[in-house]
Design an enzyme around this catalytic site. Sequence first.
Site, PDB file in Angstrom:
ATOM      1  N   ARG A 191     -16.677  18.291  -6.065  1.00  0.00           N
ATOM      2  CA  ARG A 191     -16.265  19.184  -7.142  1.00  0.00           C
ATOM      3  C   ARG A 191     -16.612  18.566  -8.497  1.00  0.00           C
ATOM      4  O   ARG A 191     -16.094  17.505  -8.840  1.00  0.00           O
ATOM      5  CB  ARG A 191     -14.747  19.346  -7.041  1.00  0.00           C
ATOM      6  CG  ARG A 191     -14.135  20.084  -8.189  1.00  0.00           C
ATOM      7  CD  ARG A 191     -12.619  19.899  -8.190  1.00  0.00           C
ATOM      8  NE  ARG A 191     -12.044  20.685  -9.259  1.00  0.00           N
ATOM      9  CZ  ARG A 191     -10.832  20.520  -9.741  1.00  0.00           C
ATOM     10  NH1 ARG A 191     -10.033  19.589  -9.247  1.00  0.00           N
ATOM     11  NH2 ARG A 191     -10.406  21.261 -10.716  1.00  0.00           N
ATOM     12  N   GLU A 227       2.715  11.195 -13.343  1.00  0.00           N
ATOM     13  CA  GLU A 227       1.695  12.260 -13.326  1.00  0.00           C
ATOM     14  C   GLU A 227       0.333  11.629 -13.614  1.00  0.00           C
ATOM     15  O   GLU A 227       0.202  10.869 -14.566  1.00  0.00           O
ATOM     16  CB  GLU A 227       2.065  13.273 -14.418  1.00  0.00           C
ATOM     17  CG  GLU A 227       1.077  14.411 -14.568  1.00  0.00           C
ATOM     18  CD  GLU A 227       1.473  15.339 -15.727  1.00  0.00           C
ATOM     19  OE1 GLU A 227       2.678  15.616 -15.925  1.00  0.00           O
ATOM     20  OE2 GLU A 227       0.561  15.772 -16.446  1.00  0.00           O
ATOM     21  N   TYR A 286     -15.141  14.526 -12.316  1.00  0.00           N
ATOM     22  CA  TYR A 286     -14.160  13.914 -11.410  1.00  0.00           C
ATOM     23  C   TYR A 286     -14.705  12.762 -10.577  1.00  0.00           C
ATOM     24  O   TYR A 286     -13.960  12.140  -9.830  1.00  0.00           O
ATOM     25  CB  TYR A 286     -13.577  14.996 -10.489  1.00  0.00           C
ATOM     26  CG  TYR A 286     -12.842  16.089 -11.248  1.00  0.00           C
ATOM     27  CD1 TYR A 286     -11.669  15.811 -11.948  1.00  0.00           C
ATOM     28  CD2 TYR A 286     -13.331  17.394 -11.286  1.00  0.00           C
ATOM     29  CE1 TYR A 286     -11.000  16.796 -12.650  1.00  0.00           C
ATOM     30  CE2 TYR A 286     -12.665  18.391 -11.989  1.00  0.00           C
ATOM     31  CZ  TYR A 286     -11.502  18.085 -12.667  1.00  0.00           C
ATOM     32  OH  TYR A 286     -10.828  19.067 -13.368  1.00  0.00           O
ATOM     33  N   ASN A 344      -0.816  14.292  -8.784  1.00  0.00           N
ATOM     34  CA  ASN A 344      -1.850  14.972  -9.562  1.00  0.00           C
ATOM     35  C   ASN A 344      -1.693  16.451  -9.233  1.00  0.00           C
ATOM     36  O   ASN A 344      -2.153  16.912  -8.187  1.00  0.00           O
ATOM     37  CB  ASN A 344      -3.249  14.486  -9.202  1.00  0.00           C
ATOM     38  CG  ASN A 344      -4.306  15.149 -10.085  1.00  0.00           C
ATOM     39  OD1 ASN A 344      -4.033  16.147 -10.752  1.00  0.00           O
ATOM     40  ND2 ASN A 344      -5.507  14.584 -10.095  1.00  0.00           N
ATOM     41  N   ARG A 391     -10.369  18.020 -23.154  1.00  0.00           N
ATOM     42  CA  ARG A 391     -10.986  19.186 -22.512  1.00  0.00           C
ATOM     43  C   ARG A 391     -10.435  20.485 -23.126  1.00  0.00           C
ATOM     44  O   ARG A 391      -9.970  20.480 -24.254  1.00  0.00           O
ATOM     45  CB  ARG A 391     -10.763  19.090 -20.997  1.00  0.00           C
ATOM     46  CG  ARG A 391     -11.398  17.825 -20.399  1.00  0.00           C
ATOM     47  CD  ARG A 391     -11.193  17.727 -18.898  1.00  0.00           C
ATOM     48  NE  ARG A 391     -11.852  18.829 -18.212  1.00  0.00           N
ATOM     49  CZ  ARG A 391     -11.607  19.149 -16.930  1.00  0.00           C
ATOM     50  NH1 ARG A 391     -10.731  18.429 -16.231  1.00  0.00           N
ATOM     51  NH2 ARG A 391     -12.234  20.158 -16.365  1.00  0.00           N
ATOM     52  N   ALA A 443      -4.382  22.046 -11.683  1.00  0.00           N
ATOM     53  CA  ALA A 443      -4.149  23.059 -12.727  1.00  0.00           C
ATOM     54  C   ALA A 443      -2.682  23.489 -12.810  1.00  0.00           C
ATOM     55  O   ALA A 443      -2.248  23.993 -13.852  1.00  0.00           O
ATOM     56  CB  ALA A 443      -5.045  24.271 -12.482  1.00  0.00           C
ATOM     57  N   HIS A 502      -3.946  12.261 -13.976  1.00  0.00           N
ATOM     58  CA  HIS A 502      -5.138  13.107 -14.071  1.00  0.00           C
ATOM     59  C   HIS A 502      -6.358  12.211 -14.099  1.00  0.00           C
ATOM     60  O   HIS A 502      -6.380  11.210 -14.823  1.00  0.00           O
ATOM     61  CB  HIS A 502      -5.086  13.979 -15.324  1.00  0.00           C
ATOM     62  CG  HIS A 502      -3.887  14.852 -15.360  1.00  0.00           C
ATOM     63  ND1 HIS A 502      -3.780  15.964 -14.556  1.00  0.00           N
ATOM     64  CD2 HIS A 502      -2.711  14.737 -16.015  1.00  0.00           C
ATOM     65  CE1 HIS A 502      -2.596  16.514 -14.751  1.00  0.00           C
ATOM     66  NE2 HIS A 502      -1.918  15.779 -15.622  1.00  0.00           N
ATOM     67  N   PRO A 508      -4.062  21.675  -6.117  1.00  0.00           N
ATOM     68  CA  PRO A 508      -5.198  22.526  -5.788  1.00  0.00           C
ATOM     69  C   PRO A 508      -6.545  21.964  -6.217  1.00  0.00           C
ATOM     70  O   PRO A 508      -6.660  21.368  -7.295  1.00  0.00           O
ATOM     71  CB  PRO A 508      -4.895  23.835  -6.536  1.00  0.00           C
ATOM     72  CG  PRO A 508      -3.869  23.489  -7.546  1.00  0.00           C
ATOM     73  CD  PRO A 508      -3.085  22.346  -6.990  1.00  0.00           C
ATOM     74  N   ASN A 509      -7.499  22.161  -5.356  1.00  0.00           N
ATOM     75  CA  ASN A 509      -8.914  21.811  -5.565  1.00  0.00           C
ATOM     76  C   ASN A 509      -9.198  20.313  -5.454  1.00  0.00           C
ATOM     77  O   ASN A 509     -10.350  19.893  -5.503  1.00  0.00           O
ATOM     78  CB  ASN A 509      -9.424  22.353  -6.918  1.00  0.00           C
ATOM     79  CG  ASN A 509      -9.299  23.861  -7.003  1.00  0.00           C
ATOM     80  OD1 ASN A 509      -9.815  24.550  -6.130  1.00  0.00           O
ATOM     81  ND2 ASN A 509      -8.592  24.372  -7.988  1.00  0.00           N
TER      82      ASN A 509
HETATM   83  C1  DQA Z   1      -6.916  17.346 -13.172  1.00  0.00           C
HETATM   84  C2  DQA Z   1      -7.027  18.074 -14.520  1.00  0.00           C
HETATM   85  C3  DQA Z   1      -6.596  19.524 -14.399  1.00  0.00           C
HETATM   86  O1  DQA Z   1      -6.709  20.176 -15.661  1.00  0.00           O
HETATM   87  C4  DQA Z   1      -7.466  20.245 -13.404  1.00  0.00           C
HETATM   88  O2  DQA Z   1      -7.037  21.584 -13.257  1.00  0.00           O
HETATM   89  C5  DQA Z   1      -7.553  19.537 -12.096  1.00  0.00           C
HETATM   90  C6  DQA Z   1      -7.675  18.091 -12.083  1.00  0.00           C
HETATM   91  C7  DQA Z   1      -7.468  15.907 -13.226  1.00  0.00           C
HETATM   92  O3  DQA Z   1      -7.211  15.167 -12.298  1.00  0.00           O
HETATM   93  O4  DQA Z   1      -8.178  15.552 -14.175  1.00  0.00           O
HETATM   94  O5  DQA Z   1      -7.582  20.167 -11.044  1.00  0.00           O
HETATM   95  O6  DQA Z   1      -5.540  17.273 -12.818  1.00  0.00           O
END
Ligand code: DQA
Length: 145
Positions: free
Chosen positions: A18, A98, A23, A74, A107, A77, A100, A10-11
């Site tokens: 964003r 995984e 990011y 990735n 954070r 959240a 990020h 998501p996102n």
């Molecule tokens: C993320 C870190 C997560 O905590 C966050 O909710 C994201 C992006 C990252 O790529 O740093 O959506 O996965």
Amino acid sequence: MKKVLVVNGPNLNMLGRREPAIYGSDSLATIEARLKALTGELDVKLEFFQSNHEGAIIDAIHATFSNHDGIVINPGAFTHYSYAIRDALAAVRVPFVEIHISNVHAREAFRHTSVLAALAVGQISGLGVYGYELALRGLLRSLES
Ligand code: DQA
């Protein structure tokens, strides 16, 4: 030739727009194109999937069963609380890395937990979008050994 699914949760379709201070300014399409450019060198076939919906991500993970050699994910959240995605990864038993973009450990406290990481080949966090390339290279190296 290995076949790898790159999953973004998501996102992450909003990358580039964003929270760029966290990011960066690259879009997801740019990141995917960069990975695609590595497929010749790495002798890998890549497929890409992004969804903002937990169930759709679970369906995509299920579809890797007996079909893909590995997953770069990735989970956004969902990393921090999706037992359903964890169970999907455990069910298919396809090795995954995984990734990020941000350093989740630097954070908010809720980002310090990953319910998926214990099942992963490894986790990359905080190296920006370059982490996707590192995740892919690391996954392929571990599949070779
Ligand atoms: C993320 C870190 C997560 O905590 C966050 O909710 C994201 C992006 C990252 O790529 O740093 O959506 O996965």
